[in-house]
Write an enzyme that holds these catalytic residues in place. Structure first.
Site, PDB file in Angstrom:
ATOM      1  N   GLY A  74       0.557  -0.878   0.073  1.00 42.52           N
ATOM      2  CA  GLY A  74      -0.138   0.117   0.400  1.00 42.52           C
ATOM      3  C   GLY A  74       0.234   1.377  -0.179  1.00 42.52           C
ATOM      4  O   GLY A  74       1.898   1.281   0.416  1.00 42.52           O
ATOM      5  N   CYS A  96       6.399   0.275   7.842  1.00 39.47           N
ATOM      6  CA  CYS A  96       5.377   1.123   6.321  1.00 39.47           C
ATOM      7  C   CYS A  96       7.226   1.986   5.599  1.00 39.47           C
ATOM      8  O   CYS A  96       8.207   1.513   6.099  1.00 39.47           O
ATOM      9  CB  CYS A  96       5.545   2.448   7.541  1.00 39.47           C
ATOM     10  SG  CYS A  96       5.053   3.569   6.272  1.00 39.47           S
ATOM     11  N   LEU A  97       6.228   1.695   4.773  1.00 39.45           N
ATOM     12  CA  LEU A  97       7.730   2.172   3.808  1.00 39.45           C
ATOM     13  C   LEU A  97       8.403   3.508   4.068  1.00 39.45           C
ATOM     14  O   LEU A  97       9.188   3.561   3.602  1.00 39.45           O
ATOM     15  CB  LEU A  97       7.078   2.480   2.578  1.00 39.45           C
ATOM     16  CG  LEU A  97       6.690   1.012   2.015  1.00 39.45           C
ATOM     17  CD1 LEU A  97       6.387   1.284   0.277  1.00 39.45           C
ATOM     18  CD2 LEU A  97       7.966  -0.223   1.300  1.00 39.45           C
ATOM     19  N   HIS A 152      -4.525   1.876   7.198  1.00 39.56           N
ATOM     20  CA  HIS A 152      -3.424   2.292   7.507  1.00 39.56           C
ATOM     21  C   HIS A 152      -3.006   2.927   6.404  1.00 39.56           C
ATOM     22  O   HIS A 152      -2.399   4.110   6.612  1.00 39.56           O
ATOM     23  CB  HIS A 152      -1.592   1.309   7.146  1.00 39.56           C
ATOM     24  CG  HIS A 152      -0.422   1.502   6.967  1.00 39.56           C
ATOM     25  ND1 HIS A 152       0.264   1.008   8.054  1.00 39.56           N
ATOM     26  CD2 HIS A 152      -0.200   2.274   6.795  1.00 39.56           C
ATOM     27  CE1 HIS A 152       1.356   2.041   8.131  1.00 39.56           C
ATOM     28  NE2 HIS A 152       1.555   2.100   6.752  1.00 39.56           N
ATOM     29  N   GLU A 153      -3.814   3.294   5.276  1.00 37.27           N
ATOM     30  CA  GLU A 153      -3.459   4.154   3.965  1.00 37.27           C
ATOM     31  C   GLU A 153      -3.880   5.144   4.197  1.00 37.27           C
ATOM     32  O   GLU A 153      -3.815   6.431   4.130  1.00 37.27           O
ATOM     33  CB  GLU A 153      -3.039   3.342   2.478  1.00 37.27           C
ATOM     34  CG  GLU A 153      -2.470   2.222   2.356  1.00 37.27           C
ATOM     35  CD  GLU A 153      -1.185   2.025   2.701  1.00 37.27           C
ATOM     36  OE1 GLU A 153      -0.688   3.664   2.484  1.00 37.27           O
ATOM     37  OE2 GLU A 153      -0.204   1.360   2.850  1.00 37.27           O
ATOM     38  N   HIS A 187      -2.783   7.567   6.272  1.00 39.98           N
ATOM     39  CA  HIS A 187      -1.698   8.473   5.820  1.00 39.98           C
ATOM     40  C   HIS A 187      -2.295  10.047   6.197  1.00 39.98           C
ATOM     41  O   HIS A 187      -1.296  10.460   6.001  1.00 39.98           O
ATOM     42  CB  HIS A 187      -0.682   7.533   5.071  1.00 39.98           C
ATOM     43  CG  HIS A 187       0.537   6.838   5.517  1.00 39.98           C
ATOM     44  ND1 HIS A 187       1.896   7.157   5.357  1.00 39.98           N
ATOM     45  CD2 HIS A 187       0.869   5.161   4.908  1.00 39.98           C
ATOM     46  CE1 HIS A 187       2.179   6.217   6.081  1.00 39.98           C
ATOM     47  NE2 HIS A 187       1.824   5.364   5.151  1.00 39.98           N
ATOM     48  N   GLN A 228       3.542   9.700   0.955  1.00 41.27           N
ATOM     49  CA  GLN A 228       4.345   9.055   1.108  1.00 41.27           C
ATOM     50  C   GLN A 228       5.623   9.487  -0.077  1.00 41.27           C
ATOM     51  O   GLN A 228       6.644   9.315   0.293  1.00 41.27           O
ATOM     52  CB  GLN A 228       4.795   7.801   1.066  1.00 41.27           C
ATOM     53  CG  GLN A 228       3.732   7.292   2.518  1.00 41.27           C
ATOM     54  CD  GLN A 228       3.242   6.371   2.362  1.00 41.27           C
ATOM     55  OE1 GLN A 228       2.767   5.891   2.355  1.00 41.27           O
ATOM     56  NE2 GLN A 228       4.135   5.588   3.035  1.00 41.27           N
TER      57      GLN A 228
HETATM   58 NI    NI Z   1       2.989   3.958   5.182  1.00 39.21          NI
END
Ligand code: NI
Length: 182
Positions: free
Chosen positions: A46, A92-93, A134-135, A138, A51
């Site tokens: 995701g 998380c990226l 989660h997204e 963000h 991000q």
């Molecule tokens: Ni994340």
């Protein structure tokens, strides 16, 4: 499609409440395509626009299902949350190598616009429901760390700072990452 630069913990855009998309035009579709391209290059499941440095309410989720296809979430809103909660490890990226157990709703129903600007409603459970929550977090400027206890959070932040020692800036060119990060 372009693999974009990832913004890491410390970048102010990750704390921003992203602005709604007024109209799904070619620029928004380009953003969607870049999110997919970047997420796949980073081996994520995701990715939210914050991000890659864009504070607009656009995110993608692809947990590897063929049917239904990957989710495009433009202006997403969770309209139903199941009572059952589930705790599982998340990463998380934007915070590479840092993982923590996060409690989420095991089932959610989300409403959003798709890549064509068409409104849809989708139900998701378990890992996919987790990824959606989660997204959307963000897009509200919230990182998974916010869901942890203060003690756990400061431990992970200390680990992050130690790992980042000597590095400046909060941008990361995408190179292959371990699979499974959101
Ligand atoms: Ni994340």
């Amino acid at each position: 499609m372009t693999v974009r630069t990832l913004h890491l913990l410390g970048s102010p855009v990750l704390r921003q409440h992203a602005a709604p998309v007024a109209r799904v035009d070619d620029a928004v579709r380009q953003l969607v395509d870049d999110l997919f391209e970047t997420m796949r290059a980073a081996k994520g499941v995701g990715l939210a626009a914050n991000q890659i440095g864009v504070a607009r309410r656009v995110a993608v989720v692809d947990i590897g299902e063929e049917d239904p296809p990957p989710l495009v979430l433009i202006n997403p809103v969770i309209v139903e949350r199941g009572d059952e909660l589930e705790t599982a490890e998340e990463g998380c990226l934007s915070i590479p190598e840092i993982f923590g157990d996060v409690e989420r709703h095991a089932r959610v129903v989300v409403e959003a616009l798709d890549r064509d600007g068409k409104k849809f409603r989708a139900e998701a459970q378990a890992y996919k429901a987790r990824a959606i929550q989660h997204e959307i977090d963000h897009l509200d400027g919230i990182l998974f760390l916010a869901h942890l206890s203060a003690v756990k959070r400061s431990l992970l932040l200390a680990k992050w700072k130690k790992a980042r020692k000597g590095q400046t800036g909060y941008l990361k060119e995408v190179t292959p990452e371990p699979a499974g990060e959101l």
